[in-house]
Design a protein around this motif. Structure first.
Motif, PDB file in Angstrom:
ATOM      1  N   ARG A   2     -10.866 -16.876  -0.493  1.00 62.34           N
ATOM      2  CA  ARG A   2     -10.727 -15.662   0.306  1.00 62.34           C
ATOM      3  C   ARG A   2      -9.283 -15.196   0.214  1.00 62.34           C
ATOM      4  NH1 ARG A   2     -14.122 -13.809   4.579  1.00 62.34           N
ATOM      5  NH2 ARG A   2     -13.519 -11.663   5.018  1.00 62.34           N
ATOM      6  N   ARG A   3      -9.071 -13.971  -0.164  1.00 61.83           N
ATOM      7  CA  ARG A   3      -7.729 -13.435  -0.314  1.00 61.83           C
ATOM      8  C   ARG A   3      -7.652 -12.046   0.325  1.00 61.83           C
ATOM      9  NH1 ARG A   3      -6.265 -17.678  -0.759  1.00 61.83           N
ATOM     10  NH2 ARG A   3      -5.244 -18.780  -2.482  1.00 61.83           N
ATOM     11  N   SER A   4      -6.464 -11.717   0.839  1.00 62.65           N
ATOM     12  CA  SER A   4      -6.205 -10.396   1.406  1.00 62.65           C
ATOM     13  C   SER A   4      -5.111  -9.711   0.600  1.00 62.65           C
ATOM     14  CB  SER A   4      -5.787 -10.511   2.876  1.00 62.65           C
ATOM     15  OG  SER A   4      -6.845 -11.007   3.664  1.00 62.65           O
ATOM     16  N   LEU A   5      -5.307  -8.444   0.323  1.00 64.13           N
ATOM     17  CA  LEU A   5      -4.357  -7.648  -0.445  1.00 64.13           C
ATOM     18  C   LEU A   5      -3.930  -6.451   0.396  1.00 64.13           C
ATOM     19  CD1 LEU A   5      -6.208  -7.616  -3.879  1.00 64.13           C
ATOM     20  CD2 LEU A   5      -4.395  -9.157  -3.165  1.00 64.13           C
ATOM     21  N   LYS A   6      -2.662  -6.122   0.309  1.00 62.61           N
ATOM     22  CA  LYS A   6      -2.100  -5.038   1.112  1.00 62.61           C
ATOM     23  C   LYS A   6      -1.574  -3.947   0.195  1.00 62.61           C
ATOM     24  CE  LYS A   6       1.244  -4.341   4.882  1.00 62.61           C
ATOM     25  NZ  LYS A   6       2.266  -5.031   5.706  1.00 62.61           N
ATOM     26  N   PHE A   7      -2.012  -2.699   0.464  1.00 62.41           N
ATOM     27  CA  PHE A   7      -1.608  -1.562  -0.365  1.00 62.41           C
ATOM     28  C   PHE A   7      -1.055  -0.448   0.523  1.00 62.41           C
ATOM     29  CE2 PHE A   7      -5.288  -3.526  -2.522  1.00 62.41           C
ATOM     30  CZ  PHE A   7      -4.681  -3.907  -3.720  1.00 62.41           C
ATOM     31  N   VAL A   8      -0.187   0.360  -0.052  1.00 62.29           N
ATOM     32  CA  VAL A   8       0.346   1.533   0.644  1.00 62.29           C
ATOM     33  C   VAL A   8      -0.687   2.655   0.610  1.00 62.29           C
ATOM     34  CG1 VAL A   8       2.170   3.265   0.663  1.00 62.29           C
ATOM     35  CG2 VAL A   8       2.709   0.899   0.082  1.00 62.29           C
ATOM     36  N   LEU A   9      -0.875   3.301   1.744  1.00 63.81           N
ATOM     37  CA  LEU A   9      -1.742   4.480   1.827  1.00 63.81           C
ATOM     38  C   LEU A   9      -0.911   5.738   1.624  1.00 63.81           C
ATOM     39  CD1 LEU A   9      -4.206   3.884   4.812  1.00 63.81           C
ATOM     40  CD2 LEU A   9      -4.770   4.028   2.397  1.00 63.81           C
ATOM     41  N   ARG A  10      -1.505   6.740   0.989  1.00 63.19           N
ATOM     42  CA  ARG A  10      -0.852   8.033   0.786  1.00 63.19           C
ATOM     43  C   ARG A  10      -1.665   9.136   1.461  1.00 63.19           C
ATOM     44  NH1 ARG A  10       3.999   6.139  -0.858  1.00 63.19           N
ATOM     45  NH2 ARG A  10       3.922   5.063  -2.885  1.00 63.19           N
ATOM     46  N   PRO A  11      -1.724   9.163   2.802  1.00 64.58           N
ATOM     47  CA  PRO A  11      -2.537  10.185   3.469  1.00 64.58           C
ATOM     48  C   PRO A  11      -1.861  11.556   3.438  1.00 64.58           C
ATOM     49  CG  PRO A  11      -1.373   8.872   5.099  1.00 64.58           C
ATOM     50  CD  PRO A  11      -1.073   8.256   3.752  1.00 64.58           C
ATOM     51  N   THR A  12      -2.677  12.586   3.463  1.00 65.34           N
ATOM     52  CA  THR A  12      -2.151  13.933   3.652  1.00 65.34           C
ATOM     53  C   THR A  12      -1.719  14.088   5.113  1.00 65.34           C
ATOM     54  OG1 THR A  12      -4.317  14.828   4.242  1.00 65.34           O
ATOM     55  CG2 THR A  12      -3.741  14.784   1.894  1.00 65.34           C
ATOM     56  N   ALA A  13      -1.068  15.201   5.424  1.00 65.10           N
ATOM     57  CA  ALA A  13      -0.623  15.435   6.804  1.00 65.10           C
ATOM     58  C   ALA A  13      -1.818  15.446   7.759  1.00 65.10           C
ATOM     59  CB  ALA A  13       0.150  16.755   6.886  1.00 65.10           C
ATOM     60  N   HIS A  14      -2.915  16.065   7.336  1.00 68.91           N
ATOM     61  CA  HIS A  14      -4.111  16.106   8.176  1.00 68.91           C
ATOM     62  C   HIS A  14      -4.703  14.706   8.355  1.00 68.91           C
ATOM     63  CE1 HIS A  14      -7.802  17.710   9.941  1.00 68.91           C
ATOM     64  NE2 HIS A  14      -8.487  16.957   9.092  1.00 68.91           N
ATOM     65  N   GLN A  15      -4.725  13.934   7.288  1.00 70.74           N
ATOM     66  CA  GLN A  15      -5.267  12.580   7.379  1.00 70.74           C
ATOM     67  C   GLN A  15      -4.367  11.678   8.219  1.00 70.74           C
ATOM     68  OE1 GLN A  15      -5.597  11.679   3.209  1.00 70.74           O
ATOM     69  NE2 GLN A  15      -7.725  12.353   3.076  1.00 70.74           N
ATOM     70  N   ALA A  16      -3.040  11.853   8.111  1.00 66.17           N
ATOM     71  CA  ALA A  16      -2.121  11.059   8.933  1.00 66.17           C
ATOM     72  C   ALA A  16      -2.339  11.353  10.421  1.00 66.17           C
ATOM     73  CB  ALA A  16      -0.678  11.353   8.538  1.00 66.17           C
ATOM     74  N   ALA A  17      -2.576  12.605  10.750  1.00 63.62           N
ATOM     75  CA  ALA A  17      -2.864  12.954  12.145  1.00 63.62           C
ATOM     76  C   ALA A  17      -4.177  12.322  12.603  1.00 63.62           C
ATOM     77  CB  ALA A  17      -2.917  14.474  12.298  1.00 63.62           C
ATOM     78  N   ALA A  18      -5.182  12.300  11.722  1.00 61.74           N
ATOM     79  CA  ALA A  18      -6.462  11.680  12.065  1.00 61.74           C
ATOM     80  C   ALA A  18      -6.311  10.166  12.237  1.00 61.74           C
ATOM     81  CB  ALA A  18      -7.498  11.996  10.982  1.00 61.74           C
ATOM     82  N   LEU A  19      -5.509   9.531  11.385  1.00 60.90           N
ATOM     83  CA  LEU A  19      -5.274   8.092  11.521  1.00 60.90           C
ATOM     84  C   LEU A  19      -4.565   7.784  12.837  1.00 60.90           C
ATOM     85  CD1 LEU A  19      -4.169   7.206   7.873  1.00 60.90           C
ATOM     86  CD2 LEU A  19      -6.217   6.369   9.038  1.00 60.90           C
ATOM     87  N   THR A  20      -3.606   8.625  13.215  1.00 62.41           N
ATOM     88  CA  THR A  20      -2.913   8.443  14.492  1.00 62.41           C
ATOM     89  C   THR A  20      -3.882   8.594  15.659  1.00 62.41           C
ATOM     90  OG1 THR A  20      -0.852   9.286  13.534  1.00 62.41           O
ATOM     91  CG2 THR A  20      -1.021   9.278  15.923  1.00 62.41           C
ATOM     92  N   ALA A  21      -4.766   9.584  15.587  1.00 61.32           N
ATOM     93  CA  ALA A  21      -5.772   9.759  16.635  1.00 61.32           C
ATOM     94  C   ALA A  21      -6.724   8.568  16.687  1.00 61.32           C
ATOM     95  CB  ALA A  21      -6.555  11.059  16.399  1.00 61.32           C
ATOM     96  N   CYS A  22      -7.058   8.024  15.541  1.00 58.24           N
ATOM     97  CA  CYS A  22      -7.928   6.847  15.483  1.00 58.24           C
ATOM     98  C   CYS A  22      -7.288   5.661  16.198  1.00 58.24           C
ATOM     99  CB  CYS A  22      -8.231   6.501  14.026  1.00 58.24           C
ATOM    100  SG  CYS A  22      -9.305   5.063  13.802  1.00 58.24           S
TER     101      CYS A  22
END
Length: 394
Positions: A2-22
Motif C-alpha cells: 500500500r503506497r500513498s502519492l502526493k501531487f500538486v493540484l492546479r485548480p482554476t480560480a473557480h475550482q479553488a473557490a469550490a475547494l475552499t467551500a468544500c
C-alpha cells in the motif's frame, strides 16, 4: 504493498473557490457533529456514535441541498469517521492515564483535509484518460481539476484526499497492490547511528551531513514572526503575515523531507541489511523544565538540544527509510539503543567514561579510540545481526 502519492493540484480560480467551500462545509459538519455529541451527553447522558450521525446525514443533506448536499456523501461520512477516531483516541488516553485532550472544535484554517474513501464514489482519479498530456481528478461539486503528476501511479487507486497548505492545493492518492521494485542484492550490511552533528553515521565510517534547515531559516523566520506580532488581529495585513510565516515553515518541511528521501535512497541502494536504533523520539525531546516542586536543570541547554533533534527530522527519516527498504526488498532491523554509545566496539567494555566528548570515544579498558558515532554504529550493527541470527534459528 500500500503506497500513498502526493501531487500538486492546479485548480482554476473557480475550482479553488469550490475547494475552499468544500473544506468550510466539511468543517461545519465536523463541528456540528462534535456539538451534537457534547450536548447529548451533557443533557441526557447519551453517547452518540458514528452510526447514529451517519444515519442523520441524509436529512442534513436534504435540508441543505445548496450547501451540504453539494458534496459527496462518502466524503462527509469520512469526516464523521474522523471525529469518531478523535473520540476513540481520547478514551484510550483516559484509560491509559495520560493527558486526555478532549476533541476540539475546528476553527478557520484548522481544517484543511477532505478524504473520499473510494475511487469512483464522489471522485475519480484520471477522469479524462483520453487527454494526451495532462492528468485530471474529478471531485463532486468541484469538477475536473488538473493534477501535476510528476510520477506514474501504480496499483489500484483506493482513496483520494485533498489538502490545502497555505495557498497551494495537493491531492493524495492511496494505492493498493503496488508492485515492489526489488533492487539487486549487494551482500552488504550496515549499522547507522542518528545524530545532530551528522544526520547519519554508518558503521563503515561514512557521515551523511545534517543540513539544519530550520537553523538556516531561523533569521528570516524570526523576522517574519516579529512582523506578525505587530499586526492587529483580524486585519488583512495580519493574514498576509501569517501566510508568510506558514510559507517559511512549509519550505523547511519540504527541504527536510527531500533530504530524508535522498539519504534513505543512498542507504537502500548500497546495503541489503540496515540496522538502526529503535529511538523513542517523543521521550528524547521531552522538556526538562520539571515542576514547581521539582524544577529541572539545564533547561535552556536541553531546549536547544530538543530543537536540534527535531530539526534533524529523525522520525521522518526512519519512516521514509522503512518504506524504501520494504519497496526495494531490503531488511530493516531496529535494536535497543541502550548503551550503544558507551560500549567499546573492540572489547565490549561499557562505561560512561568511555565517551570523552560528543565526537570522541576512548575505551578506558583497552584504549580503543574511534569516532563516537562510528563506534556506536558498529555496536548497532552487531546487535542487529545477532537479533537476526536468533530469529532465523527460532
Amino acid at each position: 504493498m500500500r503506497r500513498s502519492l502526493k501531487f500538486v493540484l492546479r485548480p482554476t480560480a473557480h475550482q479553488a473557490a469550490a475547494l475552499t467551500a468544500c473544506l468550510d462545509d466539511h468543517r461545519a459538519l465536523y463541528n456540528a457533529a462534535l456539538e451534537h455529541r457534547r450536548t447529548a451527553y451533557a443533557k441526557a447522558g447519551v453517547s452518540v456514535r458514528y452510526g447514529d450521525q451517519s444515519a442523520d446525514l441524509k436529512y442534513i443533506r436534504a435540508d441543505d441541498a445548496d450547501g451540504q448536499g453539494r458534496w459527496s456523501f462518502s466524503s462527509q461520512q469520512a469526516t464523521l469517521r474522523r471525529l469518531d477516531k478523535a473520540f476513540t483516541a481520547f478514551f484510550a488516553r483516559v484509560k491509559a492515564g495520560r493527558t486526555p485532550g478532549f476533541p476540539r472544535f475546528k476553527g478557520e484554517g484548522r481544517f484543511d483535509t477532505v478524504e473520499w474513501p473510494r475511487d469512483g464514489d464522489g471522485c475519480r482519479w484520471d477522469s479524462q484518460p483520453e487527454h494526451p498530456t495532462a492528468t485530471y481528478v474529478r471531485l463532486q461539486g468541484v469538477g475536473h481539476v488538473r493534477v501535476h503528476r510528476h510520477r506514474a501511479v501504480r496499483g489500484t487507486v483506493k482513496t483520494i484526499g485533498v489538502k490545502r497548505e497555505g495557498s497551494r492545493w495537493y491531492v493524495t492518492v492511496s494505492c493498493d497492490d503496488v508492485p515492489a521494485e526489488t533492487l539487486p542484492a549487494t551482500g552488504a550490511s550496515v549499522g547507522i547511528d542518528l545524530g545532530v552533528a551528522s544526520l547519519v553515521t554508518t558503521s563503515e565510517g561514512e557521515h551523511l551531513a545534517n543540513p539544519r534547515h530550520l537553523a538556516a531559516c531561523a533569521e528570516r523566520l524570526a523576522a517574519a514572526q516579529r512582523d506578525l506580532a505587530r499586526k492587529k488581529r483580524g486585519s488583512a495585513r495580519r493574514r498576509k503575515a501569517v501566510a508568510r510565516v506558514a510559507a517559511l515553515h512549509a519550505k523547511v518541511r519540504r527541504q527536510r523531507l527531500d533530504g530524508a528521501h535522498k539519504a534513505a535512497l543512498a542507504l537502500v541502494g548500497d546495503y541489503d541489511v540496515i540496522v538502526h536504533e529503535d529511538l523513542r523520539i517523543a521521550n528524547l525531546t521531552r522538556s526538562a523544565s520539571g515542576t514547581l516542586e521539582a524544577p529541572g536543570s539545564n533547561v535552556a541547554a536541553k531546549s536547544g538540544l530538543n530543537r536540534s533533534i527535531l530539526d534533524a527530522g529523525w522520525g521522518v527519516f526512519l519512516t521514509i527509510l522503512s518504506h524504501k527498504a520494504e519497496s526495494a526488498g531490503r531488511e530493516l532491523i531496529a535494536v535497543n539503543p541502550a548503551n550503544t554509545s558507551r560500549t567499546c566496539a573492540r572489547c565490549g567494555h561499557c562505561a560512561k567514561e568511555n565517551r570523552l566528548t560528543q565526537a570522541e570515544f576512548r575505551c578506558v579498558s583497552c584504549g580503543h579510540a574511534a569516532h563516537a558515532d562510528v563506534n556506536a554504529a558498529i555496536n548497532v550493527l552487531r546487535a542487529g545481526l545477532a537479533l537476526r541470527d536468533v530469529a532465523q534459528a527460532a
